[in-house]
Scaffold this motif. Structure first.
Motif, short mmCIF file in Angstrom:
data_model
loop_
_atom_site.label_atom_id
_atom_site.label_comp_id
_atom_site.label_asym_id
_atom_site.label_seq_id
_atom_site.Cartn_x
_atom_site.Cartn_y
_atom_site.Cartn_z
N GLY A 63 -3.97 -46.72 -12.65
CA GLY A 63 -4.09 -48.64 -13.11
C GLY A 63 -2.94 -48.34 -14.24
N GLU A 64 -2.68 -49.70 -14.38
CA GLU A 64 -1.68 -50.15 -15.03
C GLU A 64 -1.53 -49.57 -16.42
OE1 GLU A 64 2.09 -50.85 -14.40
OE2 GLU A 64 1.18 -50.56 -12.12
N VAL A 65 -2.61 -50.40 -16.61
CA VAL A 65 -3.20 -50.02 -18.18
C VAL A 65 -3.26 -48.18 -18.60
CG1 VAL A 65 -5.32 -49.76 -19.93
CG2 VAL A 65 -4.17 -51.82 -18.15
N GLU A 66 -3.59 -47.56 -17.55
CA GLU A 66 -4.02 -46.36 -17.53
C GLU A 66 -2.78 -45.44 -17.34
OE1 GLU A 66 -7.89 -45.22 -14.90
OE2 GLU A 66 -6.57 -45.78 -14.56
N LYS A 67 -1.73 -45.68 -17.05
CA LYS A 67 0.11 -45.40 -17.03
C LYS A 67 0.59 -45.85 -18.29
CE LYS A 67 1.13 -46.00 -11.90
NZ LYS A 67 1.36 -46.78 -10.76
N GLU A 68 0.19 -46.67 -18.86
CA GLU A 68 0.54 -47.14 -20.52
C GLU A 68 0.03 -46.25 -21.17
OE1 GLU A 68 0.99 -51.18 -23.31
OE2 GLU A 68 0.29 -51.91 -21.42
N ARG A 69 -1.03 -45.89 -21.08
CA ARG A 69 -1.80 -44.83 -22.60
C ARG A 69 -1.23 -43.51 -22.01
NH1 ARG A 69 -8.07 -47.24 -22.25
NH2 ARG A 69 -7.33 -49.15 -23.55
N GLY A 70 -0.53 -42.80 -21.10
CA GLY A 70 -0.57 -42.07 -20.70
C GLY A 70 -0.84 -41.16 -19.80
N VAL A 71 -1.16 -39.72 -19.78
CA VAL A 71 -2.38 -38.74 -19.29
C VAL A 71 -1.92 -37.37 -19.84
CG1 VAL A 71 -2.03 -39.29 -17.13
CG2 VAL A 71 -0.33 -37.72 -17.82
N VAL A 72 -2.76 -36.66 -20.14
CA VAL A 72 -2.97 -35.43 -20.95
C VAL A 72 -3.57 -34.12 -20.20
CG1 VAL A 72 -5.07 -35.80 -22.07
CG2 VAL A 72 -3.28 -34.50 -23.16
N ALA A 73 -3.15 -33.68 -20.28
CA ALA A 73 -3.52 -31.80 -19.82
C ALA A 73 -3.55 -30.98 -20.14
CB ALA A 73 -3.12 -31.48 -18.53
N ALA A 74 -4.22 -29.46 -20.04
CA ALA A 74 -4.19 -28.82 -21.03
C ALA A 74 -3.63 -27.81 -19.79
CB ALA A 74 -5.85 -28.50 -21.57
N SER A 75 -2.62 -27.25 -19.68
CA SER A 75 -2.30 -26.37 -18.98
C SER A 75 -0.68 -25.56 -19.50
CB SER A 75 -2.07 -26.92 -17.76
OG SER A 75 -0.53 -26.03 -16.81
N ALA A 76 -1.06 -23.99 -19.45
CA ALA A 76 -0.21 -23.27 -19.96
C ALA A 76 0.98 -22.55 -18.72
CB ALA A 76 -0.42 -21.45 -20.52
N GLY A 77 1.36 -23.22 -17.77
CA GLY A 77 1.29 -22.88 -16.17
C GLY A 77 2.09 -24.34 -15.43
N ASN A 78 1.87 -24.07 -13.99
CA ASN A 78 2.51 -24.96 -13.20
C ASN A 78 2.21 -26.39 -13.17
OD1 ASN A 78 3.94 -22.43 -12.10
ND2 ASN A 78 2.70 -22.11 -11.31
N HIS A 79 0.79 -26.29 -13.40
CA HIS A 79 0.27 -28.17 -13.51
C HIS A 79 0.81 -28.83 -14.50
CE1 HIS A 79 -3.01 -30.86 -13.20
NE2 HIS A 79 -2.99 -30.62 -14.31
N ALA A 80 1.48 -27.92 -15.70
CA ALA A 80 1.95 -28.91 -16.90
C ALA A 80 3.72 -28.68 -16.60
CB ALA A 80 2.21 -27.82 -18.23
N LEU A 81 4.47 -28.16 -16.34
CA LEU A 81 5.50 -28.59 -15.53
C LEU A 81 5.20 -29.58 -14.34
CD1 LEU A 81 6.52 -24.81 -14.20
CD2 LEU A 81 7.30 -26.22 -16.60
N ALA A 82 4.69 -29.68 -13.78
CA ALA A 82 4.12 -30.66 -12.59
C ALA A 82 3.76 -32.15 -12.75
CB ALA A 82 3.48 -30.40 -11.28
N LEU A 83 3.12 -31.82 -14.32
CA LEU A 83 2.66 -33.77 -14.23
C LEU A 83 3.86 -33.94 -15.11
CD1 LEU A 83 -1.01 -33.29 -15.97
CD2 LEU A 83 -0.22 -34.56 -14.33
N ALA A 84 4.82 -32.60 -16.06
CA ALA A 84 5.65 -33.29 -17.00
C ALA A 84 6.68 -33.80 -15.69
CB ALA A 84 6.38 -32.40 -17.95
N TYR A 85 7.11 -33.20 -15.00
CA TYR A 85 8.41 -33.63 -13.96
C TYR A 85 7.82 -34.97 -13.37
CZ TYR A 85 11.47 -34.09 -10.01
OH TYR A 85 12.52 -34.49 -8.92
N HIS A 86 7.10 -35.35 -12.38
CA HIS A 86 6.26 -36.52 -12.17
C HIS A 86 6.14 -37.71 -12.95
CE1 HIS A 86 6.79 -34.99 -7.77
NE2 HIS A 86 6.35 -33.93 -8.61
N GLY A 87 5.78 -37.17 -14.22
CA GLY A 87 5.08 -38.12 -14.97
C GLY A 87 6.66 -38.33 -15.41
#
Length: 403
Positions: A63-87
């Motif tokens: 949702g818009e409020v969630e997008k504004e607050r941002g997301v977080v993930a614990a990852s040392a690999g491909n999930h981190a890269l994917a989130l960073a790119y599409h974020g």
């Protein structure tokens, strides 16, 4: 829970933002395995893995409020890269908490994509604790790498594509880490073509899905080091396991030698740089599934290609050793002039390539007339190696094959 409809919706949502990856028949792998092998090349995604699908879908669903607050993930690999790119693409702030041992290239790449990277803890569990704290403190949304329904739905889009690309598929062999990928693909395959066999593959050293099957639900197992580091998940996801156990027909495990050999085969035959996790399906065809799927149409999702150069070098050497092409020997020769020259001449006549050689007088033993030579040889195959050993033996040389 994830439904077939949610996967179709995910496809519409992310279609213009991830690669529609090719799924071509491999003549060489088909010849090698006896199956008709089709490779779904997910390592061609922009960040090098299938993780982009789930990340893109999960971020788009906020949702818009969630997008504004941002997301977080614990990852040392491909999930981190994917989130960073599409974020970055969607303008959503992304924070990635990585263990302190995270690969430097992945840390720098995530930062280049605009993500905030926090290095915390000596393990993934400690990094997850830091991520959970950010959720509590700042109201950020935690995006799980394999147990989020939106992530699983995104991964399921691979199933939709491969069924369109290989209409007469008989089996799909899917790597299992946290089980999000096989849950998404299996859900789609069984909904559209229930006769298709869905086979999971785990490394022997981290068989968390098989442990969950035996226990009747996800449990924690000890994760030993493995070449398939992307599959080194000590506990499969609850949501992912609930879906997967309804659509996965069987699960096999592969050894480290089979994994490294699969990476080597893909590099040599397909000219594809695929990490151990992505090569697990081929490892299964070369190992525990050898001969079982002969003559059948088999799809292998090559799900990631993020191997740093040093790791790739080690995996290639490990694979060549498993293939009977790289050998270490200790040979005792005469310490008289010409002794070493005669040895190298013999090896040259035997058609081997000397990769490394060390001439040791100090620790050669009590016979001062002899010297120890440690040598790493490259041969064509195991048969060629046995011929070389026979040649050295015929020449009266003492060879120690234990090193």
């Amino acid at each position: 829970m994830v439904s077939f409809e949610s996967v179709k919706e995910a496809r519409d949502r992310i279609y213009d933002h991830v690669q529609f990856t090719p799924c071509c028949e491999s003549y060489y792998l088909s010849e090698l395995t006896g199956c008709k092998v089709f490779c779904k090349r997910e390592y061609l995604q922009r960040t090098g893995s299938f993780k982009e699908r789930g990340a893109a879908n999960a971020l788009a669903r906020l949702g818009e409020v969630e997008k504004e607050r941002g997301v977080v993930a614990a990852s040392a690999g491909n999930h981190a890269l994917a989130l960073a790119y599409h974020g970055k693409r969607l303008g959503i702030p992304v924070t990635v908490v990585m263990p302190k041992f995270a690969p430097l290239i992945k840390v720098s790449t995530c930062r280049r994509f605009g993500a905030t990277v926090i290095l915390a803890g000596e393990s993934f569990g400690e990094a997850r604790e830091q991520a959970d704290a950010l959720v509590e403190q700042k109201g950020m949304v935690y995006v799980h790498g394999y147990d989020d329904p939106d992530v699983i739905a995104g991964q399921g889009t691979i199933g939709l594509e491969l069924l369109e690309q290989v209409s007469d598929v008989d089996a799909v062999v899917v790597p299992i880490g946290g089980a999000g990928l096989i849950a998404g693909i299996g859900l789609v395959v069984k909904a559209l073509k229930p006769e298709v066999e869905v086979i999971g593959v785990e490394p022997e050293r981290v068989a968390s899905y098989r442990a969950a099957m035996k226990a009747g639900g996800p449990i924690m197992v000890e994760a030993e080091p493995t070449l398939a580091d992307g599959l080194a998940v000590g506990r499969v996801g609850d949501c992912a396991f609930e879906i997967a156990q309804k659509c996965v027909d069987r699960v096999v495990t592969v050894t480290e030698g089979e994994l490294s050999l699969a990476v080597l085969r893909l590099l040599e035959l397909e000219k594809a740089v695929v990490e151990g996790s992505g090569a697990a399906g081929l490892a299964a065809l070369l190992g525990p599934l050898k001969g079982e799927l002969e003559g059948k149409n088999v799809v292998l999702p090559l799900c990631g290609g993020n191997l740093d150069p040093f790791t790739l070098h080690r995996v290639i050497e490990h694979g060549m050793t498993a293939d009977g092409r790289l050998h270490a020997l200790e040979i005792r020769i005469s310490d008289r002039p010409g002794g070493l020259a005669r040895l190298t001449e013999l090896l040259g006549e035997g058609g081997v390539s000397i990769q490394c050689i060390d001439h040791d007088r100090m620790f050669a033993g009590p016979d001062v007339a002899c010297v120890c030579v440690r040598v790493v040889l490259e041969t064509r195959d195991m048969s060629h190696y046995q011929d070389v050993l026979s040649m050295l033996d015929d020449c009266g040389l003492e060879v120690n094959k234990s090193i």
